[in-house]
Write an enzyme that holds these catalytic residues in place. Structure first.
Site, PDB file in Angstrom:
ATOM      1  N   ALA A   1       0.820  -1.213   0.000  1.00 44.92           N
ATOM      2  CA  ALA A   1       0.000   0.000   0.000  1.00 44.92           C
ATOM      3  C   ALA A   1       0.855   1.265   0.000  1.00 44.92           C
ATOM      4  O   ALA A   1       2.078   1.208   0.091  1.00 44.92           O
ATOM      5  CB  ALA A   1      -0.922  -0.013   1.210  1.00 44.92           C
ATOM      6  N   HIS A   2       0.185   2.393  -0.046  1.00 44.82           N
ATOM      7  CA  HIS A   2       0.907   3.664  -0.169  1.00 44.82           C
ATOM      8  C   HIS A   2       1.808   3.929   1.037  1.00 44.82           C
ATOM      9  O   HIS A   2       1.461   3.656   2.161  1.00 44.82           O
ATOM     10  CB  HIS A   2      -0.022   4.849  -0.407  1.00 44.82           C
ATOM     11  CG  HIS A   2      -1.203   4.968   0.492  1.00 44.82           C
ATOM     12  ND1 HIS A   2      -2.201   5.876   0.251  1.00 44.82           N
ATOM     13  CD2 HIS A   2      -1.559   4.294   1.588  1.00 44.82           C
ATOM     14  CE1 HIS A   2      -3.102   5.762   1.194  1.00 44.82           C
ATOM     15  NE2 HIS A   2      -2.748   4.813   2.007  1.00 44.82           N
ATOM     16  N   ASN A   3       2.976   4.445   0.724  1.00 47.35           N
ATOM     17  CA  ASN A   3       3.957   4.880   1.726  1.00 47.35           C
ATOM     18  C   ASN A   3       4.599   3.743   2.505  1.00 47.35           C
ATOM     19  O   ASN A   3       5.284   3.996   3.500  1.00 47.35           O
ATOM     20  CB  ASN A   3       3.341   5.906   2.681  1.00 47.35           C
ATOM     21  CG  ASN A   3       2.928   7.164   1.936  1.00 47.35           C
ATOM     22  OD1 ASN A   3       1.798   7.298   1.503  1.00 47.35           O
ATOM     23  ND2 ASN A   3       3.891   8.049   1.709  1.00 47.35           N
TER      24      ASN A   3
END
Lengths: 370, 370, 370
Positions: free
Chosen positions: C248-250
């Site tokens: 997922a993001h980051n």
């Protein structure tokens, strides 16, 4: 089928019964059925399927023109309900759906934008969609249909009557049998996850085996099957695989299995005939799963699974044991209370025994009291 | 917005406050903000978001030019910190990000390599990318953007302002609403996993329903949604679905749900409004999930989920019960020790009772001893 | 390697030993090896790998022309077995496989159907496959190979010697290092799953960070990695990721990790160096995972994982504790029986104490009986 039966839209009730080898339990043989719908949505010209007793209320309230029911269910619906009665209502649906929804096939032919490498051989009446890429020496059997943007690597073989939907990718050397269906985004023959730790890093072990899919297999969208590391990854005849499944390198899957969505099977595991994997099951590598075994949804298998057994839970074990274990957990609060009660009762008993002893011993003392 | 505010790069602090409906708690309204960054990475011309108390230390040490904070957090940061204060810092980020990162849209137009079938209809200002394939009778609303290599089957409908990223595949008859975003590799309308066991093999039940996606839905990369077997698979308005999710045939998902990555929902399950599925959740088929229910990460649901409830664990049950059960497991070693203590104490007591009795009974014997 | 050694098909046994830094334990140095196969399938001109003691029976029965074995295993196989002996049999396989199966590379060049945007820059000896799309300002290093239908968004960077298989999609601004391998259907830089609840609906938080993949990373088929929301999602040097994984993001993943299939890691989690994730692991967001940590298959991690620890189970905890907890569950039936026995014994004791007391007290009564 006579011309007369074909005259109106859809099918007559008599034709429905004929198609699925059933009988009209009640109703007008000339009644026309134009479609199939769910019990709660069906209208007067539609047939609805009654699959089980839990849907009897919906069946009674249904606006369906006729019901498709099994022998056992027939007497549980109102007598005046138009109905076709069969042994297996679910299976009976197949020929009726096929008659009502004939497949719209594009005319065979190779789209002018398709790219064909050297040595590509195409069978009779092959269909190749727009922008498909068939690399050198790919071979397609008769009536194979390749969807738009599919990419078939060098030396790929695809058997007669197989269907590759849009965006399928077959890595070099992949072998696909006859009447196989591969849905959009299937990747076959991907390099397996094989590395050795060499000088402080993961070093790739060349993956040189093949991915071999037998006849009559269907594979769901975005599912991935790795090629063998050495030797082949194989999927047996008639096995059906759902979307987003991962089969690792050197898995050998037997015939007539069913593998639901999001299942992962690690490397070199051998699966017998007719094994069922429910959704999100995970299987460790190098295991053996016997014929006719079943894994319940989300079961995680860490050891061999004997023939015919149903396993559930994480770690997976026989369903019966799994259910007992869950029940035991439910009874843990009760067990805790019983232990509390024991502690209290034991303390009480100890106190009363002590008191009795004290009394005996204290007899003289008390008498000697002030 | 005045021309002056637009003169430099980025936005003034005053403009940031205006965009997100907040106020400047401290700082120069003319300070320029050219970007947004994480607290630990932000520099003097950047705005950083303080989302919660656990990040207060990072906020104090941050090199950010200004902070975006909620009313509650404001008094916990140094008074002389430049800041914009809002009700909901997370939501406030949206207009600021939109202003700092305006979408780079390609000019509308159909790439010359796109293949358009017969009867395709395109709305105003449509964008169709390289090698996209729109089969017969596909219909796109106004301002729809179709990425490179997308394949839209015959009869597909896509509503105004929807965006299909590269490599999306829509099977025949799929319906997509307005302002829908489909990420790369999404497959909609795939044949469901429906077979009947006929004469020793799995025989495919034709899948003739549709996949219908309502307005304002977003679907993540490589997610698959099956078409209905009969009837439709539906996703309600405003529902957001993450990557690698599987929705099986005839799932009816309500509006405003959120479905995190790697979730699988089996066939015919009906999901209410505003339901939250955390990552890797699994849901069995033919269940009902009530409005506002929540499933914690990796929960596996085997029975209906009532409205407003939060379930966790495998099998999933009310979060409170799940946590109690985990705590009980933690206390099992203690319980075992208590049982051991009871066994010992009971044996001791029994021994002392026996000794006492023996003493009584042994009184004469002892007296009669040698 | 001399010309003579190259004269026949495959490799001489002497050449095999030389390639993998081993010695011939027994056998004719001029014996020819034309391939590698599994122990149970290998024939007289093939080399087979003996990986561990559990395969000793298969090794003894194998028809392989020679075995590749570790020093420890050598004395457990028959003395007259032709064999090459090495320190690490698995690692030794790599140079032998590379020599027996040299990669068939297409000649460099850009397929005439590839679409190149403005400002695209290509290094030396680049290969771009049919229908690949490189949007504006994409930059490829030397010897990069881009498969058919790959789509590289605007401003994408790909380092020297990287291989993008067919159907890879890189969202705008994605950065890929050197010697990276991306398998079919990989999606990098996808919008993360970021919404704020605004006025009764999920409103998208613009995702403006990048996805940055370091050198020597390999990513499996249909895996998805989101771009950062603000800031970047990063995968460290030499990390290997299997099929159908979701990052997922980051997420910030360190170097030299291994991530097996169907793993999901939620947003902003930071992963150290050399961490191992077995299949179907799930990791919650905003966690820290220390260097050298390991997660067993299907573990679900809800809290930080310290350096060097191995966690298992759901919720994940130290493997040792997890195994103890499973063992305790196995002993629950025994514990229940012990509680039953205690209840019975305590009742017996209470009865006998009561009887004894009654006897004492009843002494006179009995004497006073009829």
């Amino acid at each position: 089928m006579t011309a007369e039966q074909d005259a109106g839209p859809g099918l007559t009730l008599a034709r429905v019964a004929e198609l699925c080898g059933g009988r009209i339990g009640h109703g007008d043989p000339e009644q026309r059925i134009t479609g199939i719908a769910a019990l709660d949505l069906a209208e007067g010209d539609q047939l609805a399927l009654l699959t089980g007793a839990s849907y009897l209320d919906e069946a009674r309230a249904s606006g369906a023109g006729a019901l498709l029911v099994s022998n056992e269910m027939e007497e549980r619906i109102p007598e005046d309900r138009a109905r076709v009665v069969v042994d297996d209502a679910h299976a009976a649906l197949i020929p009726v759906l096929e008659a009502l929804h004939p497949l719209r096939q594009p005319a065979p032919g190779v789209h002018p934008s398709a790219v064909l490498g050297r040595g590509v051989r195409l069978g009779a009446d092959v269909t190749v969609g727009a922008y498909a890429v068939l690399e050198d020496d790919a071979v397609l059997g008769d009536r194979v249909r390749v969807g738009p943007h599919a990419v078939l690597g060098p030396g790929v073989l695809v058997g007669d009557d197989s269907v590759l939907h849009a965006h399928v990718v077959l890595y070099p050397g992949t072998v696909v049998g006859e009447r196989v269906v591969l849905h959009a985004g299937v990747r076959l023959g991907v390099d397996g996850f094989g590395y050795a730790w060499v000088e402080g890093g993961h070093r790739k072990v060349p993956q040189v085996g093949r991915c071999v899919i037998a006849d009559d297999v269907e594979i769901g969208a975005n599912t991935t099957v790795d090629r063998g590391s050495i030797g082949d990854t194989t999927v047996g005849r008639g096995t059906k695989i759902d979307n987003l499944v991962h089969l690792a390198h050197n898995v050998r899957m037997g015939p007539h299995c069913a593998v639901a969505a999001l299942v992962g099977i690690a490397g070199s595991t051998r699966v017998g005939t007719g094994v069922l994997f429910a959704g999100q099951v995970g299987v460790a590598g190098h295991l053996k799963i016997g014929d006719g075994a079943r894994l319940a949804a989300a079961a995680k298998l860490w050891r061999d699974l004997p023939e015919g057994e149903t396993y559930a839970g994480a770690p997976a074990r026989p369903l019966r044991e799994h259910l007992k274990s869950l029940a035991r957990l439910e009874r843990l609060p009760g067990l805790t209370k019983r232990v509390q009660a024991l502690e209290r009762d034991l303390a009480d008993l100890r106190a009363s025994v002590a008191a009795a002893t004290d009394e005996d011993e204290a007899g003289d003392v008390e008498k000697a009291g002030p």
